[in-house]
Design a protein around this motif. Structure first.
Motif, PDB file in Angstrom:
ATOM      1  N   VAL A   1       0.842  -1.199   0.000  1.00 47.29           N
ATOM      2  CA  VAL A   1       0.000   0.000   0.000  1.00 47.29           C
ATOM      3  C   VAL A   1       0.872   1.243   0.000  1.00 47.29           C
ATOM      4  CG1 VAL A   1      -1.715   1.311   1.279  1.00 47.29           C
ATOM      5  CG2 VAL A   1      -1.910  -1.164   1.147  1.00 47.29           C
ATOM      6  N   GLY A   2       1.923   1.187   0.840  1.00 46.39           N
ATOM      7  CA  GLY A   2       2.838   2.319   0.883  1.00 46.39           C
ATOM      8  C   GLY A   2       3.475   2.583  -0.464  1.00 46.39           C
ATOM      9  N   PHE A   3       3.871   1.499  -1.138  1.00 44.53           N
ATOM     10  CA  PHE A   3       4.499   1.648  -2.450  1.00 44.53           C
ATOM     11  C   PHE A   3       3.528   2.265  -3.456  1.00 44.53           C
ATOM     12  CE2 PHE A   3       5.688  -0.126  -6.637  1.00 44.53           C
ATOM     13  CZ  PHE A   3       6.906   0.520  -6.757  1.00 44.53           C
ATOM     14  N   ALA A   4       2.260   1.860  -3.378  1.00 47.73           N
ATOM     15  CA  ALA A   4       1.258   2.417  -4.291  1.00 47.73           C
ATOM     16  C   ALA A   4       1.125   3.914  -4.069  1.00 47.73           C
ATOM     17  CB  ALA A   4      -0.083   1.715  -4.084  1.00 47.73           C
ATOM     18  N   TRP A   5       1.020   4.311  -2.790  1.00 49.32           N
ATOM     19  CA  TRP A   5       0.921   5.750  -2.511  1.00 49.32           C
ATOM     20  C   TRP A   5       2.169   6.476  -2.977  1.00 49.32           C
ATOM     21  CZ3 TRP A   5      -2.911   8.923  -0.803  1.00 49.32           C
ATOM     22  CH2 TRP A   5      -4.088   8.302  -0.346  1.00 49.32           C
ATOM     23  N   LEU A   6       3.335   5.842  -2.738  1.00 55.02           N
ATOM     24  CA  LEU A   6       4.604   6.455  -3.132  1.00 55.02           C
ATOM     25  C   LEU A   6       4.651   6.666  -4.650  1.00 55.02           C
ATOM     26  CD1 LEU A   6       7.439   7.241  -1.947  1.00 55.02           C
ATOM     27  CD2 LEU A   6       8.211   5.043  -2.838  1.00 55.02           C
TER      28      LEU A   6
ATOM     29  N   LEU B   1      -7.363   1.041  -4.213  1.00 53.90           N
ATOM     30  CA  LEU B   1      -6.792   1.478  -2.939  1.00 53.90           C
ATOM     31  C   LEU B   1      -7.090   2.927  -2.588  1.00 53.90           C
ATOM     32  CD1 LEU B   1      -3.276  -0.179  -3.249  1.00 53.90           C
ATOM     33  CD2 LEU B   1      -5.264  -1.066  -2.067  1.00 53.90           C
ATOM     34  N   ALA B   2      -7.167   3.779  -3.619  1.00 55.85           N
ATOM     35  CA  ALA B   2      -7.222   5.215  -3.349  1.00 55.85           C
ATOM     36  C   ALA B   2      -8.630   5.674  -3.007  1.00 55.85           C
ATOM     37  CB  ALA B   2      -6.734   5.973  -4.576  1.00 55.85           C
ATOM     38  N   PRO B   3      -8.735   6.744  -2.208  1.00 54.95           N
ATOM     39  CA  PRO B   3     -10.028   7.401  -2.049  1.00 54.95           C
ATOM     40  C   PRO B   3     -10.466   7.983  -3.399  1.00 54.95           C
ATOM     41  CG  PRO B   3      -8.252   8.671  -1.001  1.00 54.95           C
ATOM     42  CD  PRO B   3      -7.675   7.350  -1.396  1.00 54.95           C
ATOM     43  N   ALA B   4     -11.776   8.019  -3.622  1.00 48.58           N
ATOM     44  CA  ALA B   4     -12.300   8.352  -4.954  1.00 48.58           C
ATOM     45  C   ALA B   4     -11.747   9.638  -5.567  1.00 48.58           C
ATOM     46  CB  ALA B   4     -13.820   8.382  -4.915  1.00 48.58           C
ATOM     47  N   PRO B   5     -11.663  10.751  -4.802  1.00 46.40           N
ATOM     48  CA  PRO B   5     -11.159  11.971  -5.463  1.00 46.40           C
ATOM     49  C   PRO B   5      -9.727  11.824  -5.935  1.00 46.40           C
ATOM     50  CG  PRO B   5     -11.913  12.426  -3.202  1.00 46.40           C
ATOM     51  CD  PRO B   5     -12.036  10.964  -3.412  1.00 46.40           C
ATOM     52  N   ALA B   6      -8.878  11.175  -5.115  1.00 46.76           N
ATOM     53  CA  ALA B   6      -7.477  10.997  -5.502  1.00 46.76           C
ATOM     54  C   ALA B   6      -7.385  10.138  -6.765  1.00 46.76           C
ATOM     55  CB  ALA B   6      -6.693  10.347  -4.366  1.00 46.76           C
ATOM     56  N   ALA B   7      -8.217   9.100  -6.822  1.00 47.77           N
ATOM     57  CA  ALA B   7      -8.193   8.223  -7.990  1.00 47.77           C
ATOM     58  C   ALA B   7      -8.563   8.991  -9.253  1.00 47.77           C
ATOM     59  CB  ALA B   7      -9.150   7.052  -7.786  1.00 47.77           C
ATOM     60  N   GLY B   8      -9.632   9.805  -9.153  1.00 43.65           N
ATOM     61  CA  GLY B   8     -10.063  10.581 -10.321  1.00 43.65           C
ATOM     62  C   GLY B   8      -8.992  11.542 -10.772  1.00 43.65           C
ATOM     63  N   LEU B   9      -8.366  12.193  -9.783  1.00 47.03           N
ATOM     64  CA  LEU B   9      -7.328  13.177 -10.086  1.00 47.03           C
ATOM     65  C   LEU B   9      -6.147  12.517 -10.794  1.00 47.03           C
ATOM     66  CD1 LEU B   9      -7.725  16.093  -9.170  1.00 47.03           C
ATOM     67  CD2 LEU B   9      -5.929  15.729  -7.480  1.00 47.03           C
ATOM     68  N   LEU B  10      -5.757  11.356 -10.274  1.00 43.23           N
ATOM     69  CA  LEU B  10      -4.600  10.659 -10.821  1.00 43.23           C
ATOM     70  C   LEU B  10      -4.876  10.181 -12.245  1.00 43.23           C
ATOM     71  CD1 LEU B  10      -1.876  10.155  -9.584  1.00 43.23           C
ATOM     72  CD2 LEU B  10      -2.569   7.823  -9.115  1.00 43.23           C
ATOM     73  N   LYS B  11      -6.117   9.725 -12.461  1.00 42.70           N
ATOM     74  CA  LYS B  11      -6.510   9.281 -13.803  1.00 42.70           C
ATOM     75  C   LYS B  11      -6.384  10.424 -14.800  1.00 42.70           C
ATOM     76  CE  LYS B  11      -9.912   5.598 -14.144  1.00 42.70           C
ATOM     77  NZ  LYS B  11     -11.340   5.334 -13.999  1.00 42.70           N
TER      78      LYS B  11
END
Lengths: 292, 301
Positions: free
Chosen positions: A10-15, B103-113
């Protein structure tokens, strides 16, 4: 033990997410910091008055106006070839082709999509060599040749998006045509193409973005550093991406370097607008059929 | 497919058949183009085969003024830079896919996409340009790596270029996984990361392979990054900090500086090698894709 491994993942994904965001922000931030101040009238037109430059009464020496126009012409001329051919191919592959034809022609499209742009440029270069040896001894690299090679390079994008957009249309809309007594062609023209138009448009815009950004093809097929305004299809020309490449290696003054950054910003604005528009269109198109 | 062909009225008019033919011709253009590229490259390589200079081109030394025209250093350079870029980009790209997917919260996922899509729109030449003035000085000053124009510099930039490609390809594969699969595993009490490890990765393993190969192909085919950043010295990549030349950059360099006919021929040989390599990659992906489609984890489409 497993918990720790999971935490690490999980940490790696966030990183990774953070690193990529950081890289993108640094890239754009660096460009903005170095280039934003140089975006003004003189970037585009140099010392020439803008009205004279736009109307073509006076040549532009220092500005990027000729390069901007060169890129615009290149995109327009290549679209003139790639859009009709691409949409026609997409329609054929989605609506007419038998399974075998679709597989074999689809394979050709995939191969074309995989061809590196420098190889496409080499193809254009070889074409000129061949023409010189045989029919036209005076043939040379030109805007027309570059546009043709670029058109071949972006053709797969138009074909594939058209094909997918048509194939994504749900069955109840497909049978609408026959139910209303339309012939195959009438159904395509009056129902299927309008319904798929947004998806097709996204492919067209994507292709234009690719045509505007590509450097390797035009490098071998007719771009030069100092050509002035594009004068015709059979002349050499300037283009924005090539100007950036040229300035990276050949800048002599601080001012030219700043100009390089500003030019990058202009090109980035142009292509990212095109790509994000295509992305939005595509997403809205997909959402539309998700309910079924 | 029940409605694959237009099945309107039986009697198709002359106009319709005429238009169908025009569409077929348009479709054939792609096929004609790909065949003529192959033929033209082969035609210009032909003298190599007939005059026995083939061994000379596929030799280990490039010294045009001393009469050696080997392109093997460039082949090695291309492979080294692409593998290194893939090695740098792949783990991050896959992590980002799972991050966005579960894994990500929805806003972060959308932003990253959106960010990844934005990155696909950044022209290659801009990656190169920024790296010349941002990364190259860093490499020069921090790692004291000669001029800073090294294999590593180019590979880092290249990894940034291929990352969006890998993300988008693998993302599309993840989205094709049957949602009931994740639902079932969630019902069994799997946490998101456990789902990734025990459900999503096994269900999309071949997708991982396809994404890696496509990323590699994108890296091999790229010209501008290596041309601007790798230093372009025709030597074997013996360390991360040497300057190298790729096949693509070789083509651009030789054609930019008019040289002798043998140098020209080596360019067409390089083009042909690249073309055949991409063809092989394409074939490989189709093979894997077909095997992948036979798996049962996908939702019915």
């Amino acid at each position: 033990m497993k918990k720790i491994a999971d935490r690490c993942l999980v940490g790696f994904a966030w990183l990774s997410a953070g690193m990529v965001t950081l890289a993108a922000v640094m890239l754009v931030g660096f460009l903005l910091r170095r280039g934003l101040a140089s975006i003004d009238g003189s970037l585009f037109f140099g010392e020439t008055h803008w009205l004279d430059a736009v109307s073509g009464r006076a040549p532009v020496f220092e500005g990027i106006w000729p390069a901007l126009m060169g890129t615009l012409y290149l995109v327009l001329v290549s679209s003139f070839v790639s859009i009709p051919v691409g949409i026609a191919s997409g329609v054929y592959l989605a609506e007419y082709a038998s399974k075998r034809v679709r597989a074999s022609l689809g394979c050709a499209v995939d191969l074309l999509a995989g061809t590196p742009s420098i190889v496409m440029g080499l193809f254009g270069f070889a074409l000129i060599l061949l023409l010189r040896r045989t029919l036209f001894p005076q043939a040379g690299t030109s805007l027309a040749l570059a546009a043709l090679c670029i058109a071949l390079l972006v053709l797969p994008y138009v074909i594939r998006t058209t094909q997918t957009a048509l194939q994504a249309i749900p069955v109840h809309l497909r049978i609408l045509g026959p139910v209303c007594g339309l012939s195959g062609l009438q159904a395509i023209v009056h129902i299927l193409l309008p319904v798929a138009s947004r998806g097709i448009l996204s492919g067209v815009i994507l292709a234009m973005g690719r045509a505007a950004e590509d450097t390797a093809v035009i490098l071998l097929t007719g771009v030069v550093a100092q050509a002035g305004m594009p004068r015709g299809l059979w002349e050499r020309f300037e283009a924005l991406p090539f100007r950036i490449y040229y300035l990276a290696a050949e800048h002599q003054t601080r001012r030219q370097l700043d100009q390089g950054f500003a030019t990058s910003l202009v090109l980035l604005l142009l292509t990212s607008t095109l790509f994000l528009t295509a992305f939005m269109l595509q997403r809205r198109f997909e959402k539309r059929w998700k309910k079924w | 497919m029940p409605f694959g062909r237009p099945c309107g009225l039986r009697l198709r008019s002359k106009l319709e058949r005429c238009i169908e033919r025009i569409l077929l011709i348009a479709t054939a253009i792609a096929a004609v183009a790909i065949i003529s590229i192959l033929l033209l490259l082969a035609y210009f390589c032909l003298p190599l085969f007939t005059s026995g200079e083939l061994g000379e081109v596929f030799s280990r030394r490039w010294q045009p003024f001393a009469g050696s025209y080997g392109i093997l250093p460039m082949c090695a350079g291309s492979f080294a830079i692409s593998l290194l870029a893939l090695f740098l980009a792949f783990p991050g790209a896959v992590a980002i896919c799972f991050f966005v997917h579960s894994l990500a919260p929805a806003p972060a996922a959308g932003l990253l996409k959106t960010l990844v899509h934005f990155m696909t729109g950044i022209p290659t030449v801009i990656y190169g340009f920024v790296s010349v003035f941002l990364l190259v000085p860093l490499m020069r000053d921090w790692l004291s790596a000669g001029t800073g124009f090294t294999l590593l510099t180019a590979a880092i930039t290249l990894s940034l270029l291929i990352l969006p490609t890998i993300v988008l390809v693998f993302q599309a594969r993840l989205e094709r996984i049957d949602p009931t699969l994740t639902l079932a595993s969630a019902a069994l009490g799997f946490t998101p990361i456990e789902q990734v490890r025990h459900v999503l990765i096994p269900a999309s393993a071949q997708g991982l392979l396809v994404a890696a190969i496509l990323g590699f192909g994108r890296a091999i085919g790229d010209t501008l990054i290596s041309l601007m950043l790798a230093g372009n010295a025709a030597q074997f990549p013996v360390s991360l900090f040497v300057s190298i030349r790729t096949l693509t950059a070789h083509i651009a360099l030789v054609l930019a500086t008019d040289s002798q006919s043998m140098a020209y021929r080596s360019v067409f040989a390089a083009g042909l090698v690249l073309f055949l390599l991409m063809g092989m990659i394409n074939l490989l992906i189709q093979r894997i894709g077909r095997a992948d489609n036979e798996k049962t984890y996908e939702k019915d489409r």
